[in-house]
Design an enzyme around this catalytic site. Structure first.
Site, PDB file in Angstrom:
ATOM      1  N   ARG A  54       0.825  -1.214   0.000  1.00  0.00           N
ATOM      2  CA  ARG A  54       0.000   0.000   0.000  1.00  0.00           C
ATOM      3  C   ARG A  54       0.856   1.260   0.000  1.00  0.00           C
ATOM      4  O   ARG A  54       0.374   2.358  -0.239  1.00  0.00           O
ATOM      5  CB  ARG A  54      -0.968  -0.021   1.193  1.00  0.00           C
ATOM      6  CG  ARG A  54      -1.987   1.095   1.158  1.00  0.00           C
ATOM      7  CD  ARG A  54      -3.276   0.852   1.977  1.00  0.00           C
ATOM      8  NE  ARG A  54      -3.184  -0.110   3.024  1.00  0.00           N
ATOM      9  CZ  ARG A  54      -2.714   0.143   4.268  1.00  0.00           C
ATOM     10  NH1 ARG A  54      -2.328   1.362   4.572  1.00  0.00           N
ATOM     11  NH2 ARG A  54      -2.680  -0.804   5.166  1.00  0.00           N
ATOM     12  N   TYR A 106     -15.172  19.682 -14.525  1.00  0.00           N
ATOM     13  CA  TYR A 106     -15.528  18.268 -14.491  1.00  0.00           C
ATOM     14  C   TYR A 106     -16.594  18.051 -13.417  1.00  0.00           C
ATOM     15  O   TYR A 106     -16.412  18.464 -12.268  1.00  0.00           O
ATOM     16  CB  TYR A 106     -14.287  17.419 -14.215  1.00  0.00           C
ATOM     17  CG  TYR A 106     -14.632  15.971 -14.081  1.00  0.00           C
ATOM     18  CD1 TYR A 106     -15.143  15.270 -15.179  1.00  0.00           C
ATOM     19  CD2 TYR A 106     -14.510  15.302 -12.877  1.00  0.00           C
ATOM     20  CE1 TYR A 106     -15.503  13.942 -15.063  1.00  0.00           C
ATOM     21  CE2 TYR A 106     -14.867  13.970 -12.760  1.00  0.00           C
ATOM     22  CZ  TYR A 106     -15.367  13.304 -13.855  1.00  0.00           C
ATOM     23  OH  TYR A 106     -15.736  11.993 -13.738  1.00  0.00           O
ATOM     24  N   ASP A 177      -6.203  21.103 -12.543  1.00  0.00           N
ATOM     25  CA  ASP A 177      -6.564  19.829 -13.161  1.00  0.00           C
ATOM     26  C   ASP A 177      -6.140  19.937 -14.626  1.00  0.00           C
ATOM     27  O   ASP A 177      -6.739  20.666 -15.412  1.00  0.00           O
ATOM     28  CB  ASP A 177      -8.081  19.596 -13.036  1.00  0.00           C
ATOM     29  CG  ASP A 177      -8.512  18.244 -13.602  1.00  0.00           C
ATOM     30  OD1 ASP A 177      -7.823  17.719 -14.499  1.00  0.00           O
ATOM     31  OD2 ASP A 177      -9.561  17.718 -13.160  1.00  0.00           O
ATOM     32  N   LYS A 202      -7.585   9.353 -18.977  1.00  0.00           N
ATOM     33  CA  LYS A 202      -7.862  10.008 -20.255  1.00  0.00           C
ATOM     34  C   LYS A 202      -6.625   9.995 -21.167  1.00  0.00           C
ATOM     35  O   LYS A 202      -6.162   8.940 -21.521  1.00  0.00           O
ATOM     36  CB  LYS A 202      -8.382  11.416 -19.980  1.00  0.00           C
ATOM     37  CG  LYS A 202      -9.431  11.502 -18.858  1.00  0.00           C
ATOM     38  CD  LYS A 202     -10.771  10.870 -19.224  1.00  0.00           C
ATOM     39  CE  LYS A 202     -11.696  10.716 -18.021  1.00  0.00           C
ATOM     40  NZ  LYS A 202     -11.990  11.936 -17.275  1.00  0.00           N
TER      41      LYS A 202
HETATM   42  C1  LIG Z   1     -12.480  12.217 -16.000  1.00  0.00           C
HETATM   43  C2  LIG Z   1     -12.019  13.429 -15.309  1.00  0.00           C
HETATM   44  C3  LIG Z   1     -11.767  13.409 -13.922  1.00  0.00           C
HETATM   45  C4  LIG Z   1     -12.028  12.183 -13.062  1.00  0.00           C
HETATM   46  O1  LIG Z   1     -11.140  11.154 -13.334  1.00  0.00           O
HETATM   47  P1  LIG Z   1     -11.489   9.590 -13.122  1.00  0.00           P
HETATM   48  O2  LIG Z   1     -10.232   8.931 -13.585  1.00  0.00           O
HETATM   49  O3  LIG Z   1     -12.692   9.280 -13.962  1.00  0.00           O
HETATM   50  O4  LIG Z   1     -11.759   9.387 -11.681  1.00  0.00           O
HETATM   51  C5  LIG Z   1     -11.273  14.562 -13.352  1.00  0.00           C
HETATM   52  N1  LIG Z   1     -11.063  15.691 -14.060  1.00  0.00           N
HETATM   53  C6  LIG Z   1     -11.311  15.746 -15.385  1.00  0.00           C
HETATM   54  C7  LIG Z   1     -11.066  17.018 -16.126  1.00  0.00           C
HETATM   55  C8  LIG Z   1     -11.799  14.622 -16.055  1.00  0.00           C
HETATM   56  O5  LIG Z   1     -12.066  14.695 -17.366  1.00  0.00           O
END
Ligand SMILES: *Cc1c(COP(=O)(O)O)cnc(C)c1O
Length: 382
Positions: A54, A106, A177, A202
């Site tokens: 972990r 998001y 982000d 992504k």
């Molecule tokens: C998809 C996304 C998230 C969340 O990520 P997950 O891997 O689905 O938990 C956060 N910020 C943005 C801009 C996203 O497109």
């Protein structure tokens, strides 16, 4: 934890395309594998740096090293998902602290902020991120600036360097982000951010086959990195070794994938802009887009997400979305496959987002094939 990587230090600043390929590799020794193997282990012989499954894993560390290098950062930490990473970063806000956050972003981030606010954990000041003065004015007394730019799915572009400088003046921790832009298009840590977060689900991994998140801190951010590491270890928001292996494998081709997708996104945005079924195209790469000039000044590209508003209601828009043959109707984005989605199909999406807005995630298929499919499906609206 020490990384297995021993990328030789070179008298040259390597370009991101090269860094994505050469970082996060095992030491170059005879018979060493080129790629860090997948280490499937909960338990490690005592006396070393990992201690327990972990707390660390060599497969995580290789992905983390590569991402930290790409972001121009110091340390990256992989998490079980983007939301796990976001949750860890929000845990840095002191009880009752104010978070300045985009009014559109998001939906998961906004939902988590709203939940924490409702529970009395923190306060949220929602701002239109493209209006720099509004962002700066909201920072007074704030504990954290949460930025997303371009925003999901409205594609508003913030003046990231100016907002980060404002956060620094206000004594607020700044977070970006960077999922949409990726470190190839903008490096928020280099522009002055304290923390970058990613949904590596992504673009970074790029093949729609895993969930993964990451946080990256910059020089001088050792204290933050230690707190985030402690959060990951204690809350158990750890990724799988196999997923970090796949994500690093995907990261190797980030530059070629994104370059191709961005070129196609621009072509498609231009064609959609003149189409009779389309009432508005949101893409910072279009000269008429409100974010165009700022994107040119603060980004190294325009990304590969295009949002379109159609001349039809929700039902007609859904008909369009379900009429494509190559584009897949799906949420998520950043994969090699082109996907599209009417965002308001999710009750959690902001009511500010029009019912007919479709977010297109442009993949790496041939652009003429992609256009053929879109143009054909748009006929349902004419
Ligand atoms: C998809 C996304 C998230 C969340 O990520 P997950 O891997 O689905 O938990 C956060 N910020 C943005 C801009 C996203 O497109």
């Amino acid at each position: 934890m020490p990384a297995p990587d021993d990328t030789p230090s070179l008298p040259r600043a390597l370009s991101p395309a090269t860094l994505a390929v050469v970082t996060g590799r095992p030491p170059r020794e005879p018979d060493a594998p080129l790629n860090t193997p997948v280490t499937l282990a909960s338990t490690y012989v005592a006396g070393g740096d990992v201690g327990y499954g972990r707390y660390g894993n060599p497969s995580w560390a290789s992905f983390e090293d590569a991402l930290a290098a790409l972001e121009g950062g110091d340390q990256a930490l992989a998490f079980a998902s983007g939301m796990a990473a976001i949750s860890a970063v929000l845990a840095l806000v002191p009880d009752g602290g104010v978070v300045v956050a985009p009014e559109h972003a998001y939906s998961g981030s906004l939902a988590l902020l709203a939940e924490l606010e409702a529970a009395g954990r923190l306060q949220v000041r929602r701002v239109p991120v493209a209006a720099t003065d509004a962002v700066l004015a909201a920072l007074d007394g704030a504990a954290m600036l949460w930025l997303e730019s371009p925003t999901n799915p409205a594609l508003e572009v913030a003046d990231v360097p100016a907002c980060l400088a404002g956060a620094r003046r206000a004594g607020a921790l700044s977070v970006v982000d960077n999922t949409f832009a990726t470190p190839l298009v903008q490096q928020p840590l280099v522009a002055g951010a304290d923390v970058v977060v990613h949904s590596a689900t992504k673009y970074l991994s790029g093949h729609s086959d895993l969930l993964l998140g990451a946080v990256v801190t910059g020089a001088g951010g050792e204290g933050l990195a230690a707190r985030l590491l402690s959060h990951r270890s204690l809350h158990g928001a750890t990724p799988s070794a196999f997923d970090t292996f796949l994500a690093l494998r995907g990261l190797r081709t980030l530059d070629v994938r994104l370059t191709r997708a961005q070129t196609s996104a621009r072509v498609l945005a231009e064609r959609l802009d003149g189409h009779p079924a389309v009432t508005r195209v949101r893409y910072p790469g279009l000269p008429g887009d409100p974010g165009h000039q700022r994107a040119r000044e603060t980004m190294r590209g325009f990304g590969a997400i295009v949002s379109v508003e159609l001349g039809g209601d929700a039902e007609a828009t859904e008909l369009f979305v379900s009429s494509t043959r190559l584009w897949v109707a799906a949420t998520s984005l950043g994969g090699v496959e082109s996907t599209l989605e009417r965002r308001r199909r999710w009750p959690a999406e902001s009511p500010d987002i029009p019912e007919s807005l479709v977010r297109l995630s442009v993949g790496i298929e041939d652009v003429e094939d992609l256009w053929w499919d879109l143009e054909d499906a748009l006929r349902v609206l004419l």
